[in-house]
Design an enzyme around this catalytic site. Structure first.
Site, PDB file in Angstrom:
ATOM      1  N   GLU A  60       0.798  -1.123  -0.173  1.00  0.00           N
ATOM      2  CA  GLU A  60      -0.112   0.036  -0.206  1.00  0.00           C
ATOM      3  C   GLU A  60       0.827   1.073  -0.089  1.00  0.00           C
ATOM      4  OE1 GLU A  60      -2.702   0.420   3.342  1.00  0.00           O
ATOM      5  OE2 GLU A  60      -3.698   2.279   2.183  1.00  0.00           O
ATOM      6  N   ALA A  93       1.782   0.033  10.882  1.00  0.00           N
ATOM      7  CA  ALA A  93       1.389  -1.491  10.451  1.00  0.00           C
ATOM      8  C   ALA A  93       0.631  -1.636   9.266  1.00  0.00           C
ATOM      9  CB  ALA A  93       0.655  -2.057  11.646  1.00  0.00           C
ATOM     10  N   MET A  94       0.314  -2.679   8.751  1.00  0.00           N
ATOM     11  CA  MET A  94      -0.067  -2.814   7.618  1.00  0.00           C
ATOM     12  C   MET A  94      -1.126  -4.044   7.488  1.00  0.00           C
ATOM     13  SD  MET A  94      -0.760  -1.781   4.398  1.00  0.00           S
ATOM     14  CE  MET A  94      -2.181  -2.703   3.454  1.00  0.00           C
ATOM     15  N   GLU A  95      -2.359  -3.802   6.989  1.00  0.00           N
ATOM     16  CA  GLU A  95      -3.455  -5.072   7.253  1.00  0.00           C
ATOM     17  C   GLU A  95      -3.584  -5.880   6.109  1.00  0.00           C
ATOM     18  OE1 GLU A  95      -3.893  -1.474   6.340  1.00  0.00           O
ATOM     19  OE2 GLU A  95      -5.462  -1.305   4.959  1.00  0.00           O
ATOM     20  N   ASN A  96      -2.525  -6.242   5.417  1.00  0.00           N
ATOM     21  CA  ASN A  96      -2.448  -7.262   4.554  1.00  0.00           C
ATOM     22  C   ASN A  96      -3.105  -8.575   4.711  1.00  0.00           C
ATOM     23  OD1 ASN A  96       0.000  -5.787   3.337  1.00  0.00           O
ATOM     24  ND2 ASN A  96       0.792  -6.673   5.092  1.00  0.00           N
ATOM     25  N   HIS A 155      -6.727  -1.937  15.099  1.00  0.00           N
ATOM     26  CA  HIS A 155      -6.991  -1.107  13.656  1.00  0.00           C
ATOM     27  C   HIS A 155      -6.647  -1.830  12.621  1.00  0.00           C
ATOM     28  CE1 HIS A 155      -6.811   2.551  11.315  1.00  0.00           C
ATOM     29  NE2 HIS A 155      -5.748   1.687  10.580  1.00  0.00           N
ATOM     30  N   GLU A 156      -5.425  -2.824  12.663  1.00  0.00           N
ATOM     31  CA  GLU A 156      -5.237  -3.765  11.489  1.00  0.00           C
ATOM     32  C   GLU A 156      -6.209  -4.810  11.505  1.00  0.00           C
ATOM     33  OE1 GLU A 156      -3.292  -2.024   9.493  1.00  0.00           O
ATOM     34  OE2 GLU A 156      -2.449  -0.874  11.102  1.00  0.00           O
ATOM     35  N   HIS A 167      -9.504  -3.588   9.999  1.00  0.00           N
ATOM     36  CA  HIS A 167      -9.419  -3.316   8.654  1.00  0.00           C
ATOM     37  C   HIS A 167     -10.066  -4.588   7.859  1.00  0.00           C
ATOM     38  CE1 HIS A 167      -7.887   0.471   7.383  1.00  0.00           C
ATOM     39  NE2 HIS A 167      -6.727   0.281   7.989  1.00  0.00           N
ATOM     40  N   GLU A 170      -9.911   4.298   6.182  1.00  0.00           N
ATOM     41  CA  GLU A 170      -9.028   4.852   7.273  1.00  0.00           C
ATOM     42  C   GLU A 170      -9.678   5.507   8.282  1.00  0.00           C
ATOM     43  OE1 GLU A 170      -6.469   3.303   7.761  1.00  0.00           O
ATOM     44  OE2 GLU A 170      -5.620   2.657   5.795  1.00  0.00           O
TER      45      GLU A 170
HETATM   46  N1  TRP Z   1      -3.124   0.865   5.572  1.00  0.00           N
HETATM   47  C1  TRP Z   1      -2.087   1.074   6.718  1.00  0.00           C
HETATM   48  C2  TRP Z   1      -2.918   1.553   7.875  1.00  0.00           C
HETATM   49  O1  TRP Z   1      -3.642   2.442   8.247  1.00  0.00           O
HETATM   50  C3  TRP Z   1      -1.270   2.285   6.697  1.00  0.00           C
HETATM   51  C4  TRP Z   1      -0.267   2.404   5.502  1.00  0.00           C
HETATM   52  C5  TRP Z   1      -0.506   2.973   4.453  1.00  0.00           C
HETATM   53  C6  TRP Z   1       0.976   1.877   5.556  1.00  0.00           C
HETATM   54  N2  TRP Z   1       0.792   3.051   3.668  1.00  0.00           N
HETATM   55  C7  TRP Z   1       1.649   2.361   4.213  1.00  0.00           C
HETATM   56  C8  TRP Z   1       1.957   1.152   6.379  1.00  0.00           C
HETATM   57  C9  TRP Z   1       2.948   2.165   3.874  1.00  0.00           C
HETATM   58  C10 TRP Z   1       3.302   1.158   6.038  1.00  0.00           C
HETATM   59  C11 TRP Z   1       3.800   1.565   4.747  1.00  0.00           C
HETATM   60  O2  TRP Z   1      -3.144   0.548   9.032  1.00  0.00           O
HETATM   61 ZN    ZN Z   2      -5.584   1.674   8.466  1.00  0.00          ZN
END
Ligand code: TRP
Ligand code: ZN
Length: 872
Positions: free
Chosen positions: A124, A265-268, A300-301, A304, A323
């Site tokens: 993302e 963090a990232m919600e993959n 949060h993650e 998502h 978001e």
């Molecule tokens: N979607 C993620 C969140 O809000 C945040 C996110 C967007 C992100 N771009 C990113 C995290 C790049 C790491 C690197 O939880």
């Molecule tokens: Zn988010």
């Protein structure tokens, strides 16, 4: 040789959205992982939906090794800067793209890169295009299958989204694992991790009785720091079932903690990747704030998974769809599990401080932006935090029941698809019958509205009158502003603090007034005496309130308002009045003064036996220097700093006995992260934050540092020593750094102390600290804690009159522009606001922006912000 003229990056506009020309239903990926030469083979099933027989794919920094259509080598394509255009295609085909990338050299931490010894990905918003040529847009949803191949001894764990469907051994000590994610998803939710980790395993039984395997992967040796993350994950899963009726949809949920990460963090899907800061904690290494941050980010993650993954965004302009809503959900989660008042207070601090500042800056944008050059620049406080406030206003207008009906309808309509902010509001409106037509302007209008309130009491008629006016100042990209639909929550009290019920024409009416016009009048009847009004309770809208409260009224509300938030807010308004008066005094060369009655008001709070200690701690915390800066133009950083410090000293001196008593009575023998224990520590450390300015400060702080059995108390001592520049500061700082040099995450706390150090030679200290063994410009956490804290939390020295702070930032940004533009682009924000300062500072700040604008290879990220700032 003449230089190739650099093309200026171009903007994309929300209004230009076009649905995709093709669909991709399946993508089958194979990663042959090597540090410098990783080969990626992507096989996609593609159908033409409209347009011609050509397909445009996005790709960046890729070495293209081959293109095949239905298994046959294809040569009818053109590779340009950023895209691959393939021509002469059939209506339906299988496309194979072979690319090569260099993970080890990838310092941008976007796409496939190495974090320490592990491979990981961040896709993302538009990072998947650094892995292969693809339709890298959120409205193209495909079933992903991923085969990961790597050397087994270095990378025993090979992870990707979904279910493990196969694995095997290869020659040369390599092995492979194949994954499949049954839920179609956009490319930004793809993830891969390969490495060696310690693994914490547990499980969760969903409401419908399915067992979900939960796995948290951390660096070797960190297993004793993963328990809180696991507990937070289980609490999140349960809370989403109970409050939103949402159940998890895969048989496993994996979280990997990595040290090198651009954001939180990232919600993959099924495989979250986390900044280790938001996973790792034990009482020796983490503060209470860290624990609460972990709970919030894990939540949060996880949330998502429904608001982001099951329903995703049609295009990136809709980012707040996922978001804003997910921040609202994580805030509610933290509030339901902990203190609602304390959570609300801290969220409001963020809105009133940095979000209002952003909305008044050249980067001001609506929560749904209209124009974007670099998407990474729009993961902002406005999209996230103001976005959440917009959801919260709908929640206020609809009530929990109708809001949940709206959520249900939203999922019925859009599950498995890519939706828009309009779709969300439509579901809320249709489910509730509440007209949200005007409310929708919150999505398109930027800037912070001001509401001006004038009240009067008519003792003959027994009526109370409210005149409410709203206005929004023009912002850089939007001159014209329309009236918004603003929910204004109010309450009236009689002199004894009893609530006077609101009545209009003899009928009782809601506490939430609908402000929709530029000017509106409300008259309440049967008001038997002149009331005291509490306005904008719970911060019912992200606006600036202007109302001429007297000190007496504010002190009354600090005691009598029926909700804790309103009491806190009254205290803040009282402080604000006296901060403004004193900044004015200082500027005129007059003496600082704080009346005995103001001190008494805070003494009363401190002595209260009924109030939650965590709440008292908030009541006694001053607004941040940055929030105060937002009240002035031009900003006088030195005057504000000196006034805030004088207030601290005045409170410390005036309330010394009470503060000492509180400090003495609240010590705890053992450590727990129960709310009660956190609250007591918070109040005790708030007391220390005042007492450190008195004669006994040095001894008190030293003792606390020596006796601390947890990081919260350690850091409170260090921070007091730092802020009050105590004599013990050097010793304590040295002791800490000797103990923790091996641990970057813990050292970040120490780096932040160096960044915010108030000594004369603050910048010199920061520069020297950059040579510390634990510091590296490659790790965003280190940069943010040292350099970031200098820029945002050391205003006196960042804004040094000689421009040395600006020059330093310019150099740092020049370096980061090359290595990690995303991090550079976050750091630059304070510089963009140069218009807020006096002329000589403006000139110096602008000069740095101009230097940056002339950089060769200026990344899109900085280009967008620098250009906007220079245009302001
Ligand atoms: N979607 C993620 C969140 O809000 C945040 C996110 C967007 C992100 N771009 C990113 C995290 C790049 C790491 C690197 O939880
Ligand atoms: Zn988010």
């Amino acid at each position: 040789m003449s230089q190739q003229p650099q093309e200026a990056p171009t903007a994309k506009y929300r209004k230009d959205y076009q649905s995709p020309s093709h669909s991709i239903t399946h993508i089958d990926l194979e990663f042959d992982l090597y540090d410098k030469e990783t080969i990626i083979t992507a096989v996609s099933k593609i159908k033409q939906l409209k347009g011609s027989d050509s397909l445009t794919l996005e790709g960046e920094q890729l070495k293209l090794l081959g293109v095949y259509v239905d298994g046959k080598q294809w040569s009818d394509y053109k590779e340009t800067n950023g895209s691959l255009i393939i021509n002469g295609l059939p209506k339906e085909f299988e496309l194979t793209v072979k690319t090569e990338v260099n993970p080890e050299e990838n310092s941008s931490l976007e796409g496939l890169y190495k974090s320490g010894g592990a491979f990981c990905t961040q896709c993302e918003a538009e990072g998947f295009r650094r892995i292969t040529y693809y339709m890298d847009r959120p409205d193209v949803l495909a079933v992903f299958t991923s085969k990961v191949i790597a050397e087994k001894s270095l990378y025993p764990y090979l992870l990707s989204n979904g279910n493990k469907i196969g694995s095997g051994e290869l020659e040369n000590g390599r092995h492979w694992v194949q994954w499949q994610d049954p839920h179609p998803k956009p490319a930004y939710l793809f993830a891969l991790v390969a490495g060696d980790f310690d693994l914490l395993s547990d499980s969760y039984k969903t409401v419908s009785g399915r067992d979900v395997a939960l796995e948290i992967y951390v660096d070797k040796g960190n297993l004793d720091r993963a328990n809180h993350a696991m507990l937070s994950l289980q609490n999140s899963m349960k809370w989403d079932e109970q409050r939103f009726g949402l159940e998890y949809d895969l048989d496993n949920y994996m979280i990997v903690a990595v040290d090198f990460f651009n954001m939180g963090a990232m919600e993959n899907k099924g495989l979250n990747v986390f900044n280790s800061k938001f996973v790792l904690a034990n009482e020796k290494t983490a503060t209470d704030t860290d624990y609460l941050g972990i709970e919030a980010v894990i939540g949060h993650e996880y949330f998502h998974n429904w608001t982001g993954n099951r329903v995703t965004c049609r295009d990136w302009f809709q980012l707040s769809l996922k978001e804003g809503l997910t921040v609202f959900r994580d805030q509610e989660f933290s509030s339901d599990l902990g203190s609602r008042a304390v959570n609300r207070i801290n969220n409001v601090r963020i809105i009133r401080g940095p979000q209002f500042a952003e909305d008044a800056s050249p980067m001001s944008h609506p929560i749904r932006p209209d124009k974007v050059i670099e998407m990474n620049n729009f993961y902002t406080l406005t999209v996230y935090e103001k976005g959440s406030e917009v959801i919260r206003m709908m929640h206020t207008l609809l009530g929990e029941l109708s809001f949940q009906k709206g959520m249900k309808l939203y999922f019925e309509r859009h599950d498995g698809t890519a939706a828009t902010c309009d779709d969300f509001v439509a579901a809320m409106q249709d489910a509730s019958g509440v007209d949200l037509t005007q409310f929708k302007r919150w999505y398109s209008q930027s800037g912070t509205p001001t509401i001006n309130v004038i009240t009067s009491y008519n003792s003959d008629q027994k009526t109370y009158n409210l005149i409410v006016e709203q206005s929004t100042k023009p912002t850089q990209e939007q001159q014209e502003k329309l009236p918004l639909h603003i929910p204004l929550d109010i309450e009236l009290y009689d002199v004894d603090g009893n609530v006077i019920p609101l009545q209009c024409n003899g009928k009782s009416v809601s506490n939430v007034l609908n402000i929709t016009d530029e000017k509106q009048e409300f008259t309440f009847d049967s008001v038997d005496e002149k009331p005291i009004v509490s306005l904008l309770r719970e911060f019912s809208a992200p606006v600036k309130l202007v109302y001429d409260y007297s000190d007496q009224e504010l002190m009354f509300l600090m005691v009598h308002a029926t909700n804790e938030f309103a009491r806190w807010d009254a205290g803040q308004m009282l402080l604000a009045k006296h901060i403004k008066i004193n900044v004015d005094n200082v500027q005129k060369g007059e003496a600082f003064e704080l009346s005995e009655s103001v001190l008494d008001a805070f003494r009363g709070v401190l002595l209260s036996r009924e109030l939650d200690p965590a709440f008292i701690a908030e009541m006694l915390s001053l607004p941040s220097q940055n929030e105060v800066a937002g009240w002035f133009k031009p900003v006088d950083v030195d005057a504000i700093y000196s006034v805030l410090k004088s207030i601290k000293v005045a409170i410390a001196t005036g309330l010394e006995d009470e503060l000492s008593a509180v400090y003495g009575s609240l010590s705890q023998d053992s450590y727990s992260i129960e709310h009660d224990a956190i609250g007591k520590r918070a109040l005790r450390n708030t007391a220390l934050g005042y007492l450190c300015y008195l004669a006994q400060g040095n001894e008190l702080v030293k003792l606390q540092y020596q006796n601390a059995n947890n990081m919260t108390d350690t850091m409170a001592a260090l921070s007091s020593a730092n802020q009050a520049q105590l004599q013990c500061r050097e010793d304590l700082m040295n002791d800490f750094s000797e103990k923790w040099t091996h641990d970057g995450l813990v050292m970040d706390k120490w780096f932040a102390m160096q960044g915010t150090n108030p000594s004369e030679d603050a910048l010199g200290v920061v520069k020297k600290t950059m040579n510390h063994a634990a510091f590296t410009m490659k790790n965003p956490n280190r940069i943010r804690s040292l350099v970031g804290s200098f820029l945002t939390a050391n205003p006196v020295h960042f804004h040094a009159k000689d421009g040395s702070g600006y020059l330093f930032v310019g150099e740092i940004l020049t370096e980061l522009n090359q290595s990690n533009p995303q991090v550079a682009s976050r750091l630059i924000d304070p510089l963009l606001k140069y218009r807020n300062y006096d002329e000589s500072r403006q000139i110096l700040m602008r000069a740095e922006l101009e230097k940056l604008s002339k950089l060769e290879n200026l990344a899109k990220d900085l280009f967008e912000k620098v250009t906007k700032a220079l245009d302001s």
